[in-house]
Design a protein around this motif. Structure first.
Motif, PDB file in Angstrom:
ATOM      1  N   LEU A  96       0.837  -1.195   0.000  1.00  0.00           N
ATOM      2  CA  LEU A  96       0.000   0.000   0.000  1.00  0.00           C
ATOM      3  C   LEU A  96       0.871   1.243   0.000  1.00  0.00           C
ATOM      4  O   LEU A  96       1.637   1.463   0.926  1.00  0.00           O
ATOM      5  CB  LEU A  96      -0.926   0.020   1.225  1.00  0.00           C
ATOM      6  CG  LEU A  96      -1.962   1.139   1.236  1.00  0.00           C
ATOM      7  CD1 LEU A  96      -3.000   0.927   0.140  1.00  0.00           C
ATOM      8  CD2 LEU A  96      -2.651   1.222   2.576  1.00  0.00           C
ATOM      9  N   LEU A  97       0.769   2.016  -1.074  1.00  0.00           N
ATOM     10  CA  LEU A  97       1.504   3.274  -1.153  1.00  0.00           C
ATOM     11  C   LEU A  97       0.966   4.267  -0.135  1.00  0.00           C
ATOM     12  O   LEU A  97      -0.225   4.257   0.162  1.00  0.00           O
ATOM     13  CB  LEU A  97       1.303   3.909  -2.538  1.00  0.00           C
ATOM     14  CG  LEU A  97       1.926   3.232  -3.732  1.00  0.00           C
ATOM     15  CD1 LEU A  97       1.394   3.884  -5.009  1.00  0.00           C
ATOM     16  CD2 LEU A  97       3.432   3.339  -3.670  1.00  0.00           C
ATOM     17  N   PRO A  98       1.820   5.154   0.361  1.00  0.00           N
ATOM     18  CA  PRO A  98       1.273   6.260   1.157  1.00  0.00           C
ATOM     19  C   PRO A  98       0.293   7.041   0.282  1.00  0.00           C
ATOM     20  O   PRO A  98       0.516   7.180  -0.927  1.00  0.00           O
ATOM     21  CB  PRO A  98       2.502   7.112   1.480  1.00  0.00           C
ATOM     22  CG  PRO A  98       3.678   6.211   1.270  1.00  0.00           C
ATOM     23  CD  PRO A  98       3.260   5.206   0.234  1.00  0.00           C
ATOM     24  N   GLN A  99      -0.799   7.499   0.859  1.00  0.00           N
ATOM     25  CA  GLN A  99      -1.799   8.256   0.116  1.00  0.00           C
ATOM     26  C   GLN A  99      -2.379   7.430  -1.046  1.00  0.00           C
ATOM     27  O   GLN A  99      -2.642   7.942  -2.121  1.00  0.00           O
ATOM     28  CB  GLN A  99      -1.219   9.575  -0.397  1.00  0.00           C
ATOM     29  CG  GLN A  99      -0.637  10.455   0.678  1.00  0.00           C
ATOM     30  CD  GLN A  99      -1.695  10.910   1.673  1.00  0.00           C
ATOM     31  OE1 GLN A  99      -2.801  11.242   1.299  1.00  0.00           O
ATOM     32  NE2 GLN A  99      -1.340  10.908   2.945  1.00  0.00           N
ATOM     33  N   SER A 152      -3.728   8.429  -4.917  1.00  0.00           N
ATOM     34  CA  SER A 152      -2.995   7.982  -6.100  1.00  0.00           C
ATOM     35  C   SER A 152      -3.924   7.295  -7.095  1.00  0.00           C
ATOM     36  O   SER A 152      -3.730   7.408  -8.308  1.00  0.00           O
ATOM     37  CB  SER A 152      -1.840   7.052  -5.714  1.00  0.00           C
ATOM     38  OG  SER A 152      -2.287   5.744  -5.430  1.00  0.00           O
ATOM     39  N   VAL A 153      -4.942   6.591  -6.590  1.00  0.00           N
ATOM     40  CA  VAL A 153      -5.904   5.925  -7.475  1.00  0.00           C
ATOM     41  C   VAL A 153      -6.646   6.966  -8.312  1.00  0.00           C
ATOM     42  O   VAL A 153      -6.769   6.829  -9.535  1.00  0.00           O
ATOM     43  CB  VAL A 153      -6.899   5.061  -6.663  1.00  0.00           C
ATOM     44  CG1 VAL A 153      -8.042   4.560  -7.541  1.00  0.00           C
ATOM     45  CG2 VAL A 153      -6.181   3.892  -6.017  1.00  0.00           C
ATOM     46  N   ARG A 196      -6.378   7.397 -12.377  1.00  0.00           N
ATOM     47  CA  ARG A 196      -7.590   7.220 -13.187  1.00  0.00           C
ATOM     48  C   ARG A 196      -7.854   8.407 -14.094  1.00  0.00           C
ATOM     49  O   ARG A 196      -8.255   8.269 -15.235  1.00  0.00           O
ATOM     50  CB  ARG A 196      -8.794   6.978 -12.264  1.00  0.00           C
ATOM     51  CG  ARG A 196     -10.145   6.975 -12.958  1.00  0.00           C
ATOM     52  CD  ARG A 196     -10.238   5.902 -14.037  1.00  0.00           C
ATOM     53  NE  ARG A 196     -11.519   5.871 -14.665  1.00  0.00           N
ATOM     54  CZ  ARG A 196     -11.867   6.596 -15.735  1.00  0.00           C
ATOM     55  NH1 ARG A 196     -11.012   7.427 -16.276  1.00  0.00           N
ATOM     56  NH2 ARG A 196     -13.062   6.480 -16.261  1.00  0.00           N
ATOM     57  N   PHE A 197      -7.614   9.600 -13.592  1.00  0.00           N
ATOM     58  CA  PHE A 197      -7.930  10.803 -14.349  1.00  0.00           C
ATOM     59  C   PHE A 197      -6.691  11.522 -14.869  1.00  0.00           C
ATOM     60  O   PHE A 197      -6.767  12.683 -15.258  1.00  0.00           O
ATOM     61  CB  PHE A 197      -8.795  11.736 -13.500  1.00  0.00           C
ATOM     62  CG  PHE A 197     -10.134  11.121 -13.187  1.00  0.00           C
ATOM     63  CD1 PHE A 197     -11.128  11.065 -14.144  1.00  0.00           C
ATOM     64  CD2 PHE A 197     -10.365  10.552 -11.948  1.00  0.00           C
ATOM     65  CE1 PHE A 197     -12.353  10.465 -13.872  1.00  0.00           C
ATOM     66  CE2 PHE A 197     -11.593   9.955 -11.661  1.00  0.00           C
ATOM     67  CZ  PHE A 197     -12.590   9.910 -12.630  1.00  0.00           C
ATOM     68  N   ASN A 198      -5.553  10.811 -14.887  1.00  0.00           N
ATOM     69  CA  ASN A 198      -4.302  11.373 -15.404  1.00  0.00           C
ATOM     70  C   ASN A 198      -4.016  12.749 -14.834  1.00  0.00           C
ATOM     71  O   ASN A 198      -3.664  13.676 -15.565  1.00  0.00           O
ATOM     72  CB  ASN A 198      -4.326  11.410 -16.935  1.00  0.00           C
ATOM     73  CG  ASN A 198      -4.439  10.034 -17.534  1.00  0.00           C
ATOM     74  OD1 ASN A 198      -3.759   9.104 -17.106  1.00  0.00           O
ATOM     75  ND2 ASN A 198      -5.324   9.883 -18.501  1.00  0.00           N
ATOM     76  N   MET A 199      -4.169  12.891 -13.534  1.00  0.00           N
ATOM     77  CA  MET A 199      -4.020  14.195 -12.892  1.00  0.00           C
ATOM     78  C   MET A 199      -2.623  14.414 -12.314  1.00  0.00           C
ATOM     79  O   MET A 199      -2.359  15.453 -11.740  1.00  0.00           O
ATOM     80  CB  MET A 199      -5.050  14.342 -11.768  1.00  0.00           C
ATOM     81  CG  MET A 199      -6.461  14.326 -12.277  1.00  0.00           C
ATOM     82  SD  MET A 199      -7.806  14.270 -11.047  1.00  0.00           S
ATOM     83  CE  MET A 199      -7.088  14.519  -9.489  1.00  0.00           C
ATOM     84  N   ASP A 222       2.403  13.982  -7.252  1.00  0.00           N
ATOM     85  CA  ASP A 222       1.738  15.282  -7.334  1.00  0.00           C
ATOM     86  C   ASP A 222       0.430  15.275  -6.539  1.00  0.00           C
ATOM     87  O   ASP A 222      -0.051  16.306  -6.119  1.00  0.00           O
ATOM     88  CB  ASP A 222       1.456  15.617  -8.796  1.00  0.00           C
ATOM     89  CG  ASP A 222       1.261  17.099  -9.032  1.00  0.00           C
ATOM     90  OD1 ASP A 222       1.800  17.895  -8.246  1.00  0.00           O
ATOM     91  OD2 ASP A 222       0.566  17.452 -10.000  1.00  0.00           O
ATOM     92  N   TRP A 223      -0.145  14.098  -6.313  1.00  0.00           N
ATOM     93  CA  TRP A 223      -1.409  13.945  -5.614  1.00  0.00           C
ATOM     94  C   TRP A 223      -1.246  13.872  -4.103  1.00  0.00           C
ATOM     95  O   TRP A 223      -2.211  13.854  -3.368  1.00  0.00           O
ATOM     96  CB  TRP A 223      -2.108  12.667  -6.093  1.00  0.00           C
ATOM     97  CG  TRP A 223      -1.128  11.564  -6.336  1.00  0.00           C
ATOM     98  CD1 TRP A 223      -0.597  11.214  -7.541  1.00  0.00           C
ATOM     99  CD2 TRP A 223      -0.514  10.722  -5.369  1.00  0.00           C
ATOM    100  NE1 TRP A 223       0.303  10.192  -7.370  1.00  0.00           N
ATOM    101  CE2 TRP A 223       0.378   9.874  -6.047  1.00  0.00           C
ATOM    102  CE3 TRP A 223      -0.627  10.591  -3.992  1.00  0.00           C
ATOM    103  CZ2 TRP A 223       1.146   8.922  -5.404  1.00  0.00           C
ATOM    104  CZ3 TRP A 223       0.139   9.645  -3.348  1.00  0.00           C
ATOM    105  CH2 TRP A 223       1.015   8.821  -4.060  1.00  0.00           C
ATOM    106  N   ASP A 224      -0.016  13.825  -3.608  1.00  0.00           N
ATOM    107  CA  ASP A 224       0.229  13.688  -2.168  1.00  0.00           C
ATOM    108  C   ASP A 224       0.017  15.034  -1.485  1.00  0.00           C
ATOM    109  O   ASP A 224       0.773  15.984  -1.698  1.00  0.00           O
ATOM    110  CB  ASP A 224       1.652  13.182  -1.934  1.00  0.00           C
ATOM    111  CG  ASP A 224       1.914  12.807  -0.490  1.00  0.00           C
ATOM    112  OD1 ASP A 224       1.286  13.394   0.419  1.00  0.00           O
ATOM    113  OD2 ASP A 224       2.764  11.934  -0.274  1.00  0.00           O
TER     114      ASP A 224
END
Length: 174
Positions: free
Chosen positions: A110-113, A117-118, A122-125, A131-133
């Motif tokens: 399990l990755l942090p955050q 990350s999912v 999913r939305f190429n963000m 960048d999502w952390d």
């Protein structure tokens, strides 16, 4: 979360209210929850706690979780069943309109955050790694906007949809 469910009889009511609000406000609700077994947890959670991530999606995140965990995800019928099955284990719960599934976790699966990350994948963000952390990319403006939307939803919540403690309630998030 497993011991939290066992210790708090009002867990089903809290879950019902939260998912009802999301369903009414957004038309969908997906829950990703990573539970820890408490001290010595290997999934980056330092205490046994309830850590639910609710997203306004019907099933858009399922393919990412399936790619990550595949056949290790097992169907779970209710909060009580989740609490019993994973009472002494680190686990991942994925719950959307198609039902709830969970799996036991071993480091470093399990990755942090992970939930963030999912969504990012999913939305190429994610323009940059992690960048999502939230800890690396904090944004007061986004937080203020999110809280404003949540307050409006809570203030106007008169809907009668929700999920209760059964992951398979007809016409609701299952």
């Amino acid at each position: 979360m497993a011991s939290f469910i066992a210790a708090r009889p009002d867990t089903a009511a809290v879950v019902h209210d939260l998912t009802r609000t999301y369903l009414r406000g957004f038309g969908g609700c997906t829950v990703i929850e990573h539970g820890s077994s408490g001290s010595g947890s290997r999934t980056n959670a330092c205490i046994d706690h309830a850590h639910w991530h609710l997203f306004p999606y019907v099933d858009e995140l399922r393919s990412i979780v399936d790619d990550d965990y595949g056949t290790s995800m097992k169907l779970v019928g209710s909060l009580a069943e989740l609490a019993q099955a994973y009472a002494n284990a680190d686990y991942l719960l994925y719950w959307d309109t198609d039902g709830a599934r969970a799996t036991a976790l071993d480091a470093p699966t399990l990755l942090p955050q992970y939930a963030r990350s999912v969504v990012a994948r999913r939305f190429n963000m994610s323009a940059e790694p992690y960048d999502w952390d939230w800890a690396l990319r904090a944004s007061d403006e986004v937080l203020v906007q999110t809280l404003a939307v949540a307050r409006r939803l809570l203030a106007t919540d008169n809907a009668s949809v929700g999920c209760g403690s059964d992951f398979k309630s007809a016409g609701e998030i299952r």
